[in-house]
Design a protein around this motif. Structure first.
Motif, PDB file in Angstrom:
ATOM      1  N   GLU A 243       0.271  -1.347  -0.095  1.00 46.50           N
ATOM      2  CA  GLU A 243       0.224  -0.272  -0.195  1.00 46.50           C
ATOM      3  C   GLU A 243       1.220   1.314   0.497  1.00 46.50           C
ATOM      4  O   GLU A 243       0.583   2.378  -0.513  1.00 46.50           O
ATOM      5  CB  GLU A 243      -1.184   0.175   1.273  1.00 46.50           C
ATOM      6  CG  GLU A 243      -1.819   1.182   1.493  1.00 46.50           C
ATOM      7  CD  GLU A 243      -2.360   1.554   2.508  1.00 46.50           C
ATOM      8  OE1 GLU A 243      -1.964   0.405   3.648  1.00 46.50           O
ATOM      9  OE2 GLU A 243      -3.251   2.598   2.810  1.00 46.50           O
ATOM     10  N   ALA A 244       1.899   1.169   0.491  1.00 44.42           N
ATOM     11  CA  ALA A 244       2.750   2.288   1.423  1.00 44.42           C
ATOM     12  C   ALA A 244       3.460   2.975  -0.436  1.00 44.42           C
ATOM     13  O   ALA A 244       3.822   3.728  -0.947  1.00 44.42           O
ATOM     14  CB  ALA A 244       3.909   2.128   2.447  1.00 44.42           C
ATOM     15  N   VAL A 245       4.158   1.547  -1.204  1.00 44.78           N
ATOM     16  CA  VAL A 245       5.138   1.441  -2.111  1.00 44.78           C
ATOM     17  C   VAL A 245       3.814   2.042  -3.502  1.00 44.78           C
ATOM     18  O   VAL A 245       3.876   3.039  -4.414  1.00 44.78           O
ATOM     19  CB  VAL A 245       5.880   0.080  -2.715  1.00 44.78           C
ATOM     20  CG1 VAL A 245       6.038   0.559  -3.909  1.00 44.78           C
ATOM     21  CG2 VAL A 245       6.355  -0.098  -1.622  1.00 44.78           C
ATOM     22  N   GLU A 246       2.874   2.225  -3.625  1.00 45.80           N
ATOM     23  CA  GLU A 246       1.803   1.857  -4.239  1.00 45.80           C
ATOM     24  C   GLU A 246       1.781   3.656  -4.233  1.00 45.80           C
ATOM     25  O   GLU A 246       1.982   4.827  -5.068  1.00 45.80           O
ATOM     26  CB  GLU A 246      -0.186   1.691  -3.838  1.00 45.80           C
ATOM     27  CG  GLU A 246      -0.457   2.078  -4.909  1.00 45.80           C
ATOM     28  CD  GLU A 246      -2.090   0.697  -5.424  1.00 45.80           C
ATOM     29  OE1 GLU A 246      -3.013   1.802  -5.672  1.00 45.80           O
ATOM     30  OE2 GLU A 246      -2.091  -0.283  -4.629  1.00 45.80           O
ATOM     31  N   ILE A 247       1.344   4.293  -2.827  1.00 44.49           N
ATOM     32  CA  ILE A 247       0.927   6.082  -2.189  1.00 44.49           C
ATOM     33  C   ILE A 247       1.807   6.965  -2.951  1.00 44.49           C
ATOM     34  O   ILE A 247       2.158   7.687  -3.655  1.00 44.49           O
ATOM     35  CB  ILE A 247       0.631   5.718  -0.698  1.00 44.49           C
ATOM     36  CG1 ILE A 247      -0.841   4.965  -0.179  1.00 44.49           C
ATOM     37  CG2 ILE A 247       1.203   7.562  -0.301  1.00 44.49           C
ATOM     38  CD1 ILE A 247      -0.972   5.045   0.462  1.00 44.49           C
ATOM     39  N   LEU A 248       3.067   6.382  -2.607  1.00 47.04           N
ATOM     40  CA  LEU A 248       4.500   6.784  -2.698  1.00 47.04           C
ATOM     41  C   LEU A 248       4.851   7.101  -4.173  1.00 47.04           C
ATOM     42  O   LEU A 248       5.142   7.979  -5.261  1.00 47.04           O
ATOM     43  CB  LEU A 248       6.282   6.018  -2.213  1.00 47.04           C
ATOM     44  CG  LEU A 248       7.406   6.910  -2.504  1.00 47.04           C
ATOM     45  CD1 LEU A 248       6.950   7.940  -1.749  1.00 47.04           C
ATOM     46  CD2 LEU A 248       8.533   5.404  -1.737  1.00 47.04           C
ATOM     47  N   GLN A 249       4.607   5.829  -4.970  1.00 45.88           N
ATOM     48  CA  GLN A 249       4.751   5.823  -6.074  1.00 45.88           C
ATOM     49  C   GLN A 249       3.565   7.284  -6.848  1.00 45.88           C
ATOM     50  O   GLN A 249       4.477   8.081  -7.664  1.00 45.88           O
ATOM     51  CB  GLN A 249       4.352   4.485  -7.294  1.00 45.88           C
ATOM     52  CG  GLN A 249       5.952   3.302  -7.099  1.00 45.88           C
ATOM     53  CD  GLN A 249       5.725   2.271  -7.822  1.00 45.88           C
ATOM     54  OE1 GLN A 249       4.407   2.123  -7.940  1.00 45.88           O
ATOM     55  NE2 GLN A 249       6.734   2.041  -7.589  1.00 45.88           N
ATOM     56  N   ALA A 250       3.033   7.051  -6.368  1.00 44.26           N
ATOM     57  CA  ALA A 250       1.896   8.258  -7.164  1.00 44.26           C
ATOM     58  C   ALA A 250       2.359   9.512  -6.637  1.00 44.26           C
ATOM     59  O   ALA A 250       2.326  10.705  -7.859  1.00 44.26           O
ATOM     60  CB  ALA A 250       0.145   8.406  -6.628  1.00 44.26           C
ATOM     61  N   ALA A 251       3.115   9.573  -5.554  1.00 43.73           N
ATOM     62  CA  ALA A 251       3.263  10.820  -5.209  1.00 43.73           C
ATOM     63  C   ALA A 251       4.646  11.322  -5.681  1.00 43.73           C
ATOM     64  O   ALA A 251       4.664  12.645  -6.389  1.00 43.73           O
ATOM     65  CB  ALA A 251       3.246  11.182  -4.071  1.00 43.73           C
ATOM     66  N   LEU A 252       5.844   9.926  -6.433  1.00 49.12           N
ATOM     67  CA  LEU A 252       6.809  10.610  -7.070  1.00 49.12           C
ATOM     68  C   LEU A 252       6.864  11.079  -8.480  1.00 49.12           C
ATOM     69  O   LEU A 252       7.202  12.045  -8.695  1.00 49.12           O
ATOM     70  CB  LEU A 252       7.484   9.186  -6.632  1.00 49.12           C
ATOM     71  CG  LEU A 252       8.159   9.051  -5.530  1.00 49.12           C
ATOM     72  CD1 LEU A 252       9.288   8.052  -5.719  1.00 49.12           C
ATOM     73  CD2 LEU A 252       9.075   9.931  -5.247  1.00 49.12           C
TER      74      LEU A 252
END
Lengths: 384, 135
Positions: A243-252
């Protein structure tokens, strides 16, 4: 009744009351009273619209408070009795509440306490317990904070960076008693991420989730710290990491990098490795370069030196470390680790012992003491 | 926020500047001293920085284990040479600097002649229990 779902409504409800003209302190008091009422009545008589119910009851409570204080003329009360028709509760109300609670005029400790109370909906007793201070002490801290922000204009723009810093402070306390502050910080940051569209909010949420996902592996059954390299990775919460990686990738992908996104990227690279020796240290060093460029933080430079030691070997790490101030927190611990890695065991033992003396918590001190002891010849058993 | 221990010594700290034993003060000087200490604690309660405080009696003893099946050894009441803690206060403040500032204020409590004692106070940070995220 699910206590945390009830508490999720609090910032919204306070926000609506403030929007309708209540001052922050009386809105906050009124909502606390409405919550008590909710806990009493909802189990037998659940409302169809919990938030609407809370707004209505809190508004009435506030009028009761005003009446009992005799602070308003009758005509003002009559005017107040009917809640104004609009506006529809908006994200702005909630956001304003975050900004108020983390206002730059408050000390960090006051901002933390007020945020936990007004945004998180914790009781004063719960907050006091989490910070291991008397309830009266925490009550004073909160009421002083409320008095201070009573003078803050509601139109004053808030500072999102301050809000994020306060939330990260809460996360880093991480007690797990009745209230788990780390989980609480995540819950509140999720709510913030739902109302404010900013990649750094997403970055902070991802960072907290990535740390949290690995929390269980960080200590063993006896409460000892387990170093990163030795952690049992089957105890990591892979769903939370995903979940965190998905949130982070969208932010990046939005290309507005900030310090929390950079830190989360580093944490994601750690979480991504199935084994310690599969860690992509080269990329981690690159992210530390970004972080140093963004923050110029000495702590980031220190961590970068340790990462360089993994990517390019202990001598390179020691060379990077040598350029930093020895007075930095955890300098000795980093140096000890790199000396051990370089095979300079006697120096490493001395450095671990020095780091243990400088440690700021008992788990870390005990861990560093064991590291030092492991590298030294055993003392004679009969000596005393 | 972090917690700090302020330790007051009967003995063991360097001598105070205004170093007159309390039993040779005038009664009103003792009253003024006690009032100062109470005001200090009340002010910290009001500011949300107070955690705990206690005074200790000077009587006490050193005790240690003396082996299986034997009673603990005591070496009797404190002789003149031992360190002696008079009491403590625990505060929870934003910074080391604030802890030092408060300790300085506590050290200014009035003593003989109504003048500040300038006693030496020991200030020690508490070790936290939970590990912080560090990597």
């Amino acid at each position: 009744m699910d206590d945390s779902r009830l508490r999720e409504l609090i910032p919204d409800v306070i926000g609506v009351l403030v929007r309708r003209g209540a001052d922050f302190a009386s809105a906050e008091d009124a909502v606390q009273e409405a919550l008590v009422k909710a806990v009493e009545t909802w189990p037998t008589d659940p409302p169809r619209d919990p938030k609407g119910w809370l707004v209505t009851v809190a508004w009435r409570k506030r009028l009761d408070l005003l009446r009992s204080q005799g602070a308003r003329q009758g005509r003002e009360i009559a005017y107040d009795l009917e809640p104004p028709p609009g506006p529809v509760p908006s994200a702005d109300d909630t956001l304003r509440l975050y900004f108020l609670c983390a206002h730059p005029s408050l000390t960090s400790s006051s901002a933390v306490a007020l945020t936990l109370r007004a945004v998180g909906g914790l009781t004063t007793r719960q907050i006091a317990e989490a910070y291991l201070v008397p309830e009266s002490t925490m009550a004073q801290r909160i009421s002083r904070a409320k008095r201070r922000i009573a003078e803050v204009s509601l139109d004053e723009p808030g500072d999102l960076a301050t809000v994020l810093r306060v939330l990260y402070l809460i996360y880093n306390e991480g007690h797990s008693g009745e209230v788990d502050l780390a989980a609480e910080a995540i819950r509140v940051t999720r709510q913030l991420a739902a109302v404010v569209d900013d990649p750094e909010v997403a970055g902070l949420l991802a960072l907290m989730l990535l740390h949290h996902a690995r929390r269980a592996a960080r200590t063993d059954a006896a409460g000892r710290l387990v170093p990163h390299a030795e952690q049992d990775r089957t105890r990591w919460d892979t769903a939370m990491i995903a979940e965190a990686v998905e949130i982070l990738q969208a932010a990046l992908a939005r290309d507005r990098l900030g310090e929390y996104q950079a830190q989360a990227a580093i944490a994601a690279l750690h979480a991504d490795a199935r084994r310690f020796d599969e860690t992509d240290w080269v990329q981690i060093v690159e992210w530390y370069d970004e972080l140093v460029a963004l923050t110029d933080s000495p702590v980031a430079r220190l961590n970068r030196a340790v990462a360089v030691g993994e990517a390019d070997g202990a001598p390179a790490g020691l060379a990077a470390l040598a350029q930093l101030d020895q007075a930095l927190p955890r300098y000795a611990a980093a140096s000890a680790h790199l000396h051990e890695k370089a095979g300079r065991l006697a120096e490493a033992a001395d450095l671990y012992a020095a780091a243990a003396r400088a440690a700021s918590n008992t788990a870390e001190r005990d861990h560093l003491t064991r590291r030092a002891a492991r590298l030294r010849p055993a003392a004679p058993a009969d000596g005393c | 926020m972090a917690k700090y221990l302020l330790l007051k010594h009967y003995r063991g700290a360097p001598a105070a500047v205004n170093d007159v034993p309390m039993d040779r003060w005038a009664p009103e000087e003792i009253d003024a001293h006690v009032a100062y200490m109470n005001d200090f604690a009340a002010k910290l309660r009001e500011s949300g920085e107070f955690v705990d405080g206690q005074a200790l009696a000077p009587e006490g003893a050193w005790v240690r284990y003396d082996g299986e099946g034997r009673p603990p050894v005591t070496d009797g009441p404190f002789p003149e040479t031992k360190d002696l803690i008079a009491g403590w206060m625990v505060i929870d403040v934003d910074s080391w600097d604030r802890a030092v500032e408060l300790a300085g204020e506590l050290s200014a409590a009035p003593g003989a002649g109504g003048k500040p004692i300038h006693e030496w106070l020991e200030v020690r940070p508490f070790l936290g229990a939970p590990p912080r995220v560090t990597e």
